[in-house]
Design an enzyme around this catalytic site. Structure first.
Site, PDB file in Angstrom:
ATOM      1  N   CYS A 122       0.565  -1.170  -0.199  1.00  0.00           N
ATOM      2  CA  CYS A 122       0.080   0.048  -0.112  1.00  0.00           C
ATOM      3  C   CYS A 122       0.729   1.026  -0.110  1.00  0.00           C
ATOM      4  O   CYS A 122       0.561   2.214  -0.457  1.00  0.00           O
ATOM      5  CB  CYS A 122      -0.541   0.257   1.402  1.00  0.00           C
ATOM      6  SG  CYS A 122      -2.035  -1.603   1.530  1.00  0.00           S
TER       7      CYS A 122
ATOM      8  N   HIS B 138       0.238   5.420  -1.397  1.00  0.00           N
ATOM      9  CA  HIS B 138      -0.117   5.985  -0.311  1.00  0.00           C
ATOM     10  C   HIS B 138       0.879   6.833   0.184  1.00  0.00           C
ATOM     11  O   HIS B 138      -0.191   6.993   1.470  1.00  0.00           O
ATOM     12  CB  HIS B 138      -1.371   5.206   0.347  1.00  0.00           C
ATOM     13  CG  HIS B 138      -2.631   4.583   0.151  1.00  0.00           C
ATOM     14  ND1 HIS B 138      -4.067   5.122  -0.307  1.00  0.00           N
ATOM     15  CD2 HIS B 138      -3.077   3.383  -0.309  1.00  0.00           C
ATOM     16  CE1 HIS B 138      -4.395   4.685  -1.191  1.00  0.00           C
ATOM     17  NE2 HIS B 138      -4.286   3.556  -1.623  1.00  0.00           N
TER      18      HIS B 138
ATOM     19  N   MET C 254      -7.212   0.799  -8.069  1.00  0.00           N
ATOM     20  CA  MET C 254      -6.898   0.912  -6.250  1.00  0.00           C
ATOM     21  C   MET C 254      -7.255  -0.451  -6.916  1.00  0.00           C
ATOM     22  O   MET C 254      -8.268  -1.374  -7.269  1.00  0.00           O
ATOM     23  CB  MET C 254      -8.144   1.293  -5.479  1.00  0.00           C
ATOM     24  CG  MET C 254      -7.905   0.206  -3.857  1.00  0.00           C
ATOM     25  SD  MET C 254      -6.903   0.460  -2.734  1.00  0.00           S
ATOM     26  CE  MET C 254      -6.957  -0.924  -1.936  1.00  0.00           C
TER      27      MET C 254
ATOM     28  N   HIS D   6      -0.299   9.029 -16.932  1.00  0.00           N
ATOM     29  CA  HIS D   6       1.251   7.738 -16.329  1.00  0.00           C
ATOM     30  C   HIS D   6       2.069   7.257 -17.501  1.00  0.00           C
ATOM     31  O   HIS D   6       1.567   6.480 -18.505  1.00  0.00           O
ATOM     32  CB  HIS D   6       0.528   6.485 -15.891  1.00  0.00           C
ATOM     33  CG  HIS D   6       1.663   5.729 -15.075  1.00  0.00           C
ATOM     34  ND1 HIS D   6       2.261   4.668 -15.760  1.00  0.00           N
ATOM     35  CD2 HIS D   6       2.032   5.455 -13.937  1.00  0.00           C
ATOM     36  CE1 HIS D   6       2.594   4.427 -15.007  1.00  0.00           C
ATOM     37  NE2 HIS D   6       2.497   4.125 -13.317  1.00  0.00           N
TER      38      HIS D   6
END
Ligand code: DHE
Length: 688
Positions: free
Chosen positions: A194, A198, A235, A520
């Site tokens: 994660c 994050h 996600m 991206h």
């Protein structure tokens, strides 16, 4: 725990349900009282006693929806419910409506109880996904509570209610408890899976911030569902992929509602403890010890094997499997190309010598606990010859970069990136180092500091006392590459949907170009557009769009730093694009698309008609197609099939295509989760 996950799902789907019923219909259907799902609704509090705001929070609706007037309800996974009353009415009258309701209130009730009967086409720019919201989310609510929610939503929009964007005051003592063992396991999972998006301190970057003031109001159920099922906006679906069990998803949901544990720092002394020169400089060959074309070697990341496969671009033979570090991320080459530098997510750097009889690792060191980027010194000019002299590693945690000797990997300079955000001048404790490139015009590295939105030009003439120019750019800087002249560096600020252009010759910000959602580029792709001249291309994680930006202010000033093409792709979730100066095509993948068929597909766009995709196809019948690289000649292009490490026969492979005909040339089988591929020649020359 499945209970909790299911709860989440319900919420998600609020938006999904839009019942279409013409208000004029005569035959009134009864409200849905016996839903097909096994939902038990309790008869308890009197309607007047029920505060809908509390009910939304209790049912975790806040985690996935925007609901004006409900603190914490600013989730973007499910549909925005700000105007659900009006929207429901419009949809009931539309031929697209596939549910059974015929009034606004029934429509909302149906959305709660049978969310997949009608999926809203609008989940923040993407279609809502079936199965994300579960009817069991309202399982523990009484009929009075459900009715309070329905009544509240049916009256939206309501000009008196505003969306509460700010984090709400929460009582941190109410964070769900974890045992010591759970805390240790969750910390490790967070770090491995994660933190990349994050942040270790959970301040957010590619993914949203996950501090308790934000996560506590969302509720364990909603968070666990998101963790398990993923979201259309990038996600990953950790549960569906089999990475996390339902219990682990719930544990992670609880973990992120607690304060993050403070991770360790790393000193130069600690780095030195891990430094290991396997083959000293004086023992290395002075010329290649094999007949292979080492400039056509590919360093292939075998992500879950913690290895690099060195593959001969002429013969497709795997020359060696080299143990590197956990979840190897990228490889870059020294200026001569002889040395390959491979960085793992665990901050371990490996140095590989392509001239050895069997090319292998000759030095290693760990300079952080979490890293993504590495680059080398490439400048030759009046200020010196820095060929193969230094390397630099960019770290996520601790937030610093490290300068090392290019031939031995001895680390000797650590520079912290903790600093202030470029715009609000607020202190940030975790500004991570994203892409790094070596300038061809100056003895400088261009170091992108993600969270503070600054591009640092680090002069390495005197690396013990480096001078750093800090350019204000945009947040959150991620990946990027050169334009075809290598004067302009184009880097995605993915949270701001912006491409930042840095002029490496003048050492200044050249432009900020607005892009579709979450650019991206990898390193992007350069080609000559028939109308607009030289352009640089990126695809996007959040939008099925490939854009071309003009990069030639001298000869095409009217299109410079503007989006001159916006080509529709079959879906979002694209990670990488690629082309070659000799190629007719621009290649694009969709590795993070949520549709299984799309995620293993690739497309080509013809440069002579850059208005639409020319052809799209599935590369394999499993896995995700990801990342491209050309051979040295630019005649063949390699695509990775990113499989699953523990599924025999489906661990992964590389598919090689003839670039002129698009015909398959070869498959290099049994490679464990191949992702990035870096051809020595093309990486040295920055050909993309
Ligand atoms: Fe990457 C490049 C960070 C997830 C494969 N990745 C980069 C770069 C950064 C970065 C900063 C630019 C390095 C440079 O040019 O100096 N990547 C991150 C993340 O933070 C993120 C989002 C989450 C994480 O935890 O790592 C992430 N990346 C992934 C993946 O899931 C990919 C597909 C597979 C993997 O390794 O986990 C992946 N990233 C790559 C590749 C490149 C890359 C192949 C190099 C592209 C190139 O052509 O240069």
């Amino acid at each position: 725990m499945s209970k909790s996950i299911t709860k989440i799902l319900i919420i998600l789907c609020f938006g999904l349900l839009i019942v279409a019923c013409s208000p004029k219909k005569e035959a009134v259907k009864p409200p849905i009282q016996n839903p097909t799902q096994d939902v038990e609704v309790h008869e308890e509090p009197e309607m007047d006693d029920v505060d809908p705001v509390v009910v939304f929070q209790k049912a975790s609706c806040t985690g996935c929806h925007v609901i004006p007037g409900v603190p914490g309800a600013n989730g973007t996974i499910g549909p925005d419910l700000s105007a659900i009353g009006d929207l429901a009415e419009a949809r009931l009258g539309s031929s697209d409506y596939s549910g059974k309701a015929d009034s606004v209130r029934d429509y909302i009730r149906e959305a709660l109880m049978e969310p997949d009967l009608f999926l809203s086409p609008e989940c923040n720019g993407a279609a809502c996904q079936a199965g994300l919201m579960s009817p069991s989310l309202i399982k523990d609510l009484s009929e009075g509570e459900v009715k309070a929610m329905i009544d509240f939503l049916a009256e939206l929009p309501n000009d008196d209610l505003v969306v509460v964007e700010e984090p709400v005051d929460v009582d941190l003592t109410k964070a769900p408890p974890l045992t010591e063992e759970e805390m240790a396991e969750a910390s490790q999972i967070f770090f491995d899976r994660c933190a990349g998006c994050h942040g270790v301190l959970r301040k957010g970057a590619t993914g949203p911030a996950l501090t308790p003031d934000i996560t506590l109001p969302k509720g364990t159920a909603a968070l666990a569902s998101i963790i398990f099922n993923g979201t259309p906006r990038g996600m990953p679906d950790w549960g569906k992929q089999g990475v996390l069990s339902e219990d682990q998803a719930e544990m992670m949901a609880k973990f992120i509602q607690n304060e993050p544990p403070q991770p360790l720092e790393m000193s130069l002394e600690k780095m030195m403890d891990s430094w290991n020169v396997i083959v000293p400089v004086e023992d290395r060959p002075t010329e290649p010890q094999h007949d292979r074309d080492w400039q056509d070697f590919f360093a292939v990341t075998l992500r879950d094997a913690g290895e690099v496969a060195l593959i001969d671009g002429d013969t497709f033979e795997v020359v060696n499997h080299i143990k590197t570090g956990y979840a190897v991320h990228i490889s870059r080459m020294s200026a001569t190309g002889r040395y390959i530098y491979t960085i793992g997510r665990d901050g371990k750097l490996a140095l590989i010598d392509t001239w050895m009889k069997v090319p292998d690792k000759i030095a290693e060191v760990q300079v952080c606990y979490d890293a993504r980027s590495v680059e080398t010194s490439k400048y030759v000019g009046p200020e010196g010859d820095f060929t193969d002299k230094y390397a630099i590693v960019g770290c996520y945690w601790p937030p610093h970069f490290v300068i090392l000797d290019g031939l031995t990997l001895e680390p000797f300079k650590v520079v912290s990136t903790r600093s202030y955000t470029y715009d609000t001048e607020e202190y940030h404790p975790e500004p991570r180092v994203a892409a790094i490139v070596a300038s061809h015009f100056r003895p400088e590295w261009i170091v992108n500091i993600k969270e503070t939105g600054q591009v640092w030009l680090v002069d390495y003439v005197d690396p013990i006392n480096p001078t750093i120019k800090m350019i204000e750019a945009e947040r959150f800087l991620h990946d990027g590459g050169w334009d075809s002249t290598k004067r302009y560096f184009m880097v995605a600020a993915n949270n701001a949907n912006t491409i930042v252009v840095i002029d490496a010759l003048e050492g200044e910000l050249e432009a900020l170009v607005e892009s579709p959602a979450i650019p991206h580029p990898g390193r992007g792709a350069n080609w000559i557009d028939p109308l607009y001249g030289p352009v640089w291309t990126t695809s996007h994680l959040g939008d099925g769009a490939l854009i071309a930006i003009g990069t030639d202010p001298e000869n095409h000033p009217e299109s410079a730093w503007k989006v001159v093409r916006n080509i529709t792709l079959p879906g979002a979730g694209s990670l990488f694009v690629k082309t070659h100066p000799n190629s007719k095509w621009i290649w694009v993948d969709f590795g993070l698309n949520s549709d299984e068929k799309i995620q293993r597909s690739i497309c080509v766009i013809a440069k002579e008609n850059p208005t639409e995709t020319y052809r799209c196809w599935e590369v394999a019948d499993y896995g995700r197609a990801v990342h491209f690289e050309y051979n040295k000649e630019g005649t063949q292009i390699w695509v990775s099939v990113w499989g699953t490490a523990d599924q025999p026969g489906k661990v992964g492979e590389i598919v090689v295509y003839d670039d002129a005909t698009l015909e398959e040339v070869a498959r290099i089988p049994n490679l464990v989760t191949p992702t990035g591929k870096f051809n020595v020649f093309n990486t040295v020359e920055d050909i993309y």
